[in-house]
Design a protein around this motif. Structure first.
Motif, PDB file in Angstrom:
ATOM      1  N   GLY A 245      10.236   2.102  -3.035  1.00  0.00           N
ATOM      2  CA  GLY A 245      12.532   1.408  -3.143  1.00  0.00           C
ATOM      3  C   GLY A 245      13.062   2.227  -4.433  1.00  0.00           C
ATOM      4  O   GLY A 245      13.146   3.322  -4.828  1.00  0.00           O
ATOM      5  N   THR A 246      13.618   1.356  -4.940  1.00  0.00           N
ATOM      6  CA  THR A 246      14.225   0.932  -6.437  1.00  0.00           C
ATOM      7  C   THR A 246      13.307   1.463  -7.448  1.00  0.00           C
ATOM      8  O   THR A 246      13.365   1.204  -8.504  1.00  0.00           O
ATOM      9  N   THR A 249      14.056   4.827 -10.084  1.00  0.00           N
ATOM     10  CA  THR A 249      14.963   5.099 -10.732  1.00  0.00           C
ATOM     11  C   THR A 249      14.480   5.135 -12.041  1.00  0.00           C
ATOM     12  O   THR A 249      14.605   6.371 -12.578  1.00  0.00           O
ATOM     13  N   PRO A 250      13.095   5.046 -12.500  1.00  0.00           N
ATOM     14  CA  PRO A 250      12.353   5.804 -14.163  1.00  0.00           C
ATOM     15  C   PRO A 250      12.188   7.222 -13.291  1.00  0.00           C
ATOM     16  O   PRO A 250      12.576   8.083 -14.253  1.00  0.00           O
ATOM     17  N   SER A 303       7.701   2.695   5.577  1.00  0.00           N
ATOM     18  CA  SER A 303       6.084   2.388   6.388  1.00  0.00           C
ATOM     19  C   SER A 303       7.094   1.858   7.538  1.00  0.00           C
ATOM     20  O   SER A 303       6.155   0.676   7.850  1.00  0.00           O
ATOM     21  N   PRO A 341       7.123  -1.870  -6.435  1.00  0.00           N
ATOM     22  CA  PRO A 341       6.317  -3.140  -5.928  1.00  0.00           C
ATOM     23  C   PRO A 341       4.984  -2.961  -6.623  1.00  0.00           C
ATOM     24  O   PRO A 341       3.723  -2.209  -6.587  1.00  0.00           O
ATOM     25  N   PHE A 344       2.090  -2.333  -4.788  1.00  0.00           N
ATOM     26  CA  PHE A 344       1.841  -0.953  -4.340  1.00  0.00           C
ATOM     27  C   PHE A 344       1.637  -0.159  -5.751  1.00  0.00           C
ATOM     28  O   PHE A 344       0.711   1.088  -5.378  1.00  0.00           O
TER      29      PHE A 344
HETATM   30  P1  NAD Z   1      10.279  -2.312  -0.858  1.00  0.00           P
HETATM   31  O1  NAD Z   1      10.321  -3.814  -0.130  1.00  0.00           O
HETATM   32  O2  NAD Z   1      11.066  -2.246  -0.334  1.00  0.00           O
HETATM   33  O3  NAD Z   1       9.424  -1.155  -0.332  1.00  0.00           O
HETATM   34  C1  NAD Z   1       9.276   0.237  -0.886  1.00  0.00           C
HETATM   35  C2  NAD Z   1       8.075   0.761  -0.167  1.00  0.00           C
HETATM   36  O4  NAD Z   1       7.308   0.138  -1.569  1.00  0.00           O
HETATM   37  C3  NAD Z   1       8.062   0.173   1.204  1.00  0.00           C
HETATM   38  O5  NAD Z   1       8.245   0.154   2.514  1.00  0.00           O
HETATM   39  C4  NAD Z   1       6.050   0.777   1.465  1.00  0.00           C
HETATM   40  O6  NAD Z   1       5.783   1.674   0.950  1.00  0.00           O
HETATM   41  C5  NAD Z   1       5.897  -0.442  -0.365  1.00  0.00           C
HETATM   42  N1  NAD Z   1       5.324  -1.487  -0.725  1.00  0.00           N
HETATM   43  C6  NAD Z   1       6.056  -2.536  -0.156  1.00  0.00           C
HETATM   44  N2  NAD Z   1       5.190  -3.543  -0.652  1.00  0.00           N
HETATM   45  C7  NAD Z   1       4.016  -3.183  -0.630  1.00  0.00           C
HETATM   46  C8  NAD Z   1       2.665  -3.147  -0.592  1.00  0.00           C
HETATM   47  N3  NAD Z   1       2.381  -4.970  -0.572  1.00  0.00           N
HETATM   48  N4  NAD Z   1       1.417  -3.509  -0.912  1.00  0.00           N
HETATM   49  C9  NAD Z   1       1.078  -1.627  -1.043  1.00  0.00           C
HETATM   50  N5  NAD Z   1       2.909  -1.098  -0.605  1.00  0.00           N
HETATM   51  C10 NAD Z   1       3.847  -2.074  -0.530  1.00  0.00           C
HETATM   52  O7  NAD Z   1      10.966  -1.641  -2.163  1.00  0.00           O
HETATM   53  P2  NAD Z   1      11.846  -2.136  -3.348  1.00  0.00           P
HETATM   54  O8  NAD Z   1      12.502  -3.398  -2.746  1.00  0.00           O
HETATM   55  O9  NAD Z   1      12.556  -1.573  -3.399  1.00  0.00           O
HETATM   56  O10 NAD Z   1      11.402  -2.742  -4.261  1.00  0.00           O
HETATM   57  C11 NAD Z   1      11.029  -1.937  -5.695  1.00  0.00           C
HETATM   58  C12 NAD Z   1      10.126  -2.869  -6.693  1.00  0.00           C
HETATM   59  O11 NAD Z   1      10.525  -2.044  -7.722  1.00  0.00           O
HETATM   60  C13 NAD Z   1      10.625  -3.813  -6.911  1.00  0.00           C
HETATM   61  O12 NAD Z   1       9.294  -5.313  -7.372  1.00  0.00           O
HETATM   62  C14 NAD Z   1      11.061  -3.875  -9.338  1.00  0.00           C
HETATM   63  O13 NAD Z   1      10.576  -4.808  -9.378  1.00  0.00           O
HETATM   64  C15 NAD Z   1      10.248  -2.632  -9.105  1.00  0.00           C
HETATM   65  N6  NAD Z   1      10.997  -1.694  -9.797  1.00  0.00           N
HETATM   66  C16 NAD Z   1      10.256  -1.598 -10.894  1.00  0.00           C
HETATM   67  C17 NAD Z   1      10.526  -0.665 -12.310  1.00  0.00           C
HETATM   68  C18 NAD Z   1       9.909  -0.622 -13.065  1.00  0.00           C
HETATM   69  O14 NAD Z   1      10.296   0.527 -14.120  1.00  0.00           O
HETATM   70  N7  NAD Z   1       8.567  -1.391 -13.354  1.00  0.00           N
HETATM   71  C19 NAD Z   1      11.549  -0.393 -11.759  1.00  0.00           C
HETATM   72  C20 NAD Z   1      12.508  -0.715 -10.240  1.00  0.00           C
HETATM   73  C21 NAD Z   1      11.694  -1.253  -9.623  1.00  0.00           C
END
Ligand code: NAD
Ligand code: FAD
Length: 367
Positions: A245-246, A249-250, A303, A341, A344
């Motif tokens: 997902g997001t 970004t990095p 997924s 996430p 993940f």
């Molecule tokens: P999403 O819910 O759309 O999921 C995207 C994909 O991630 C899914 O298709 C699946 O393959 C995987 N996924 C989701 N939940 C999972 C689980 N429980 N177990 C295994 N795989 C899983 O994702 P989103 O809503 O775009 O969320 C992105 C996440 O990334 C957010 O939690 C955000 O905080 C995090 N993020 C972190 C950073 C960072 O630098 N740490 C930067 C950007 C985003």
């Protein structure tokens, strides 16, 4: 306020001086640090107050003064990288002779651990907002003219809003304005405009309020934070990026950096996990980049695919990773970066470790 120092010698504590011409004031900070660079300097000149923060390894030096006389609200930052000298050049409003630079403000001339220095915020104007997908937008914020701030690759900032009388902050990782920026000429705006790709969660606390921000309105943005350094990419031959997902970004600036600055990189591959095709961020740009650069390859994994999806399916797994993270030469230096996430990332790291990858080869983006 230097009591927290555990440096053995005070010789490495930065110091400052200042001088003037008829029309300008120059504040010079001697960091006593080689390899200084503009990303380590954050300057804010606002309402006659100058706040200059300089990062020296894990420490932060702060210059913080209420200036004696009025200056134009613009600051030029000059960094002499080898000698470690940082200069702030200010323009006087009147050609007066200043006797002092000004009055010290909170924590002026202090040198403390970065973790002990609170985050500083400045108000940025929302310049534009465009749809990337059905729920994700690209926001462009403009730094105020008195601010010098560059977010290093792999670092994030915090955005702050007041929501029903409470200050709420959330971390976001800036992206480049585009992945195929070769087609766009560099402009003076590169240093003042910061782009964010942000997913709006209708039941979320922060993002619906952010989404309601109108063009021309302001939001507070913090200093950068993060534990990634581009030294990790040095001499890397194969770069593997795992994004959910997001968590993409990095990877944007990292990919741009690796493809444009590395002399050793032969392969850069992104495995991008999303729920459905409609959720894939910058899909066309990623496909375009793989056409433009033979070193780059992209694989999408869904997924919750809709009928007809012929690509890879499922969630992060050992079998997907063992096929994807393969050295093309047995002694290649590799780096694997993961973001998405929490579950993940946790699962991904476990699978990678089980596949025999060392923690040195894995970088996980977190706050
Ligand atoms: P999403 O819910 O759309 O999921 C995207 C994909 O991630 C899914 O298709 C699946 O393959 C995987 N996924 C989701 N939940 C999972 C689980 N429980 N177990 C295994 N795989 C899983 O994702 P989103 O809503 O775009 O969320 C992105 C996440 O990334 C957010 O939690 C955000 O905080 C995090 N993020 C972190 C950073 C960072 O630098 N740490 C930067 C950007 C985003
Ligand atoms: P929240 O209120 O946190 O809710 C998010 C979702 O979870 C909503 O769907 C909500 O309904 C659900 N939820 C909330 N609480 C619960 C609960 N108890 N049980 C079940 N579901 C719940 N995001 C980006 O879009 N772009 C970025 O560049 C980006 N960079 C980041 C960098 C870092 C270092 C980190 C750690 C995160 C990053 N994020 C990024 C995520 C971002 O910080 C926010 O977490 C995100 O925007 C959600 O904020 P929110 O307040 O709108 O949602």
């Amino acid at each position: 306020k230097n009591e927290n120092l555990d440096y053995s010698s005070k010789d490495i504590v930065p110091s400052y001086d200042w001088f003037q011409k008829d029309d300008s004031i120059t504040v010079v900070i001697y960091t006593k640090q080689k390899n200084m660079n503009p990303e380590l300097v954050i300057a804010d000149l606002h309402s006659g107050k100058l706040r200059g923060e300089i990062i020296v390894k894990d420490y932060s030096y702060l210059l913080h003064v209420e200036l004696s006389f009025e200056v134009h609200e613009e600051v030029i930052v000059q960094v002499s990288e080898k000698v470690g000298k940082v200069e702030f050049v200010l323009t006087k409003r009147e050609p007066l002779s200043w006797k002092t630079l000004g009055q010290p403000l909170e924590s002026h001339n202090s040198f403390v651990k970065c973790t002990d220095r609170g985050l500083c915020y400045r108000k940025c104007k929302l310049l534009s907002k465009e749809n990337v997908t059905h729920d994700t937008r690209l926001f462009c914020l403009m730094l105020p003219p008195g601010t010098h701030l560059q977010v290093p690759v792999g670092h994030h900032v915090y955005l702050k809003q007041t929501i029903t009388d409470a200050e709420i902050v959330k971390p976001y990782t800036p992206v480049a304005s585009s992945l195929v920026s070769k087609f766009k000429s560099p402009s003076c705006c590169d240093k003042t405009h910061i782009f964010f790709m942000i997913k709006i969660y209708p039941s979320g606390l922060f993002t619906p309020v952010l989404d309601a921000l109108q063009i021309g309105e302001y939001i507070s943005l913090s200093n950068p934070e993060g534990n990634f350094t581009t030294l990790q990419v040095e001499e890397v031959e194969e770069l593997f990026l795992l994004a959910g997902g997001t968590g993409f970004t990095p990877m944007v600036k990292l990919l741009n950096y690796a493809l444009t600055s590395s002399n050793t990189l032969r392969v850069a591959k992104l495995m991008f996990f999303n729920k459905t095709e409609d959720d894939i961020l910058w899909r066309r740009q990623l496909e375009q980049l793989s056409l433009n650069d033979a070193r780059f390859d992209i694989q999408f994994v869904l997924s919750e695919p809709k009928e007809g999806w012929l690509g890879k399916q499922g969630r992060i797994s050992s079998s997907l990773l063992s096929q994807f993270v393969k050295r093309s030469k047995c002694d290649s230096k590799i780096l694997i970066c993961i973001c998405g996430p929490l579950a993940f990332m946790e699962q991904g790291i476990q699978f990678l470790q089980d596949l025999g990858h060392s923690s040195k080869e894995i970088h996980c983006f977190t706050a």
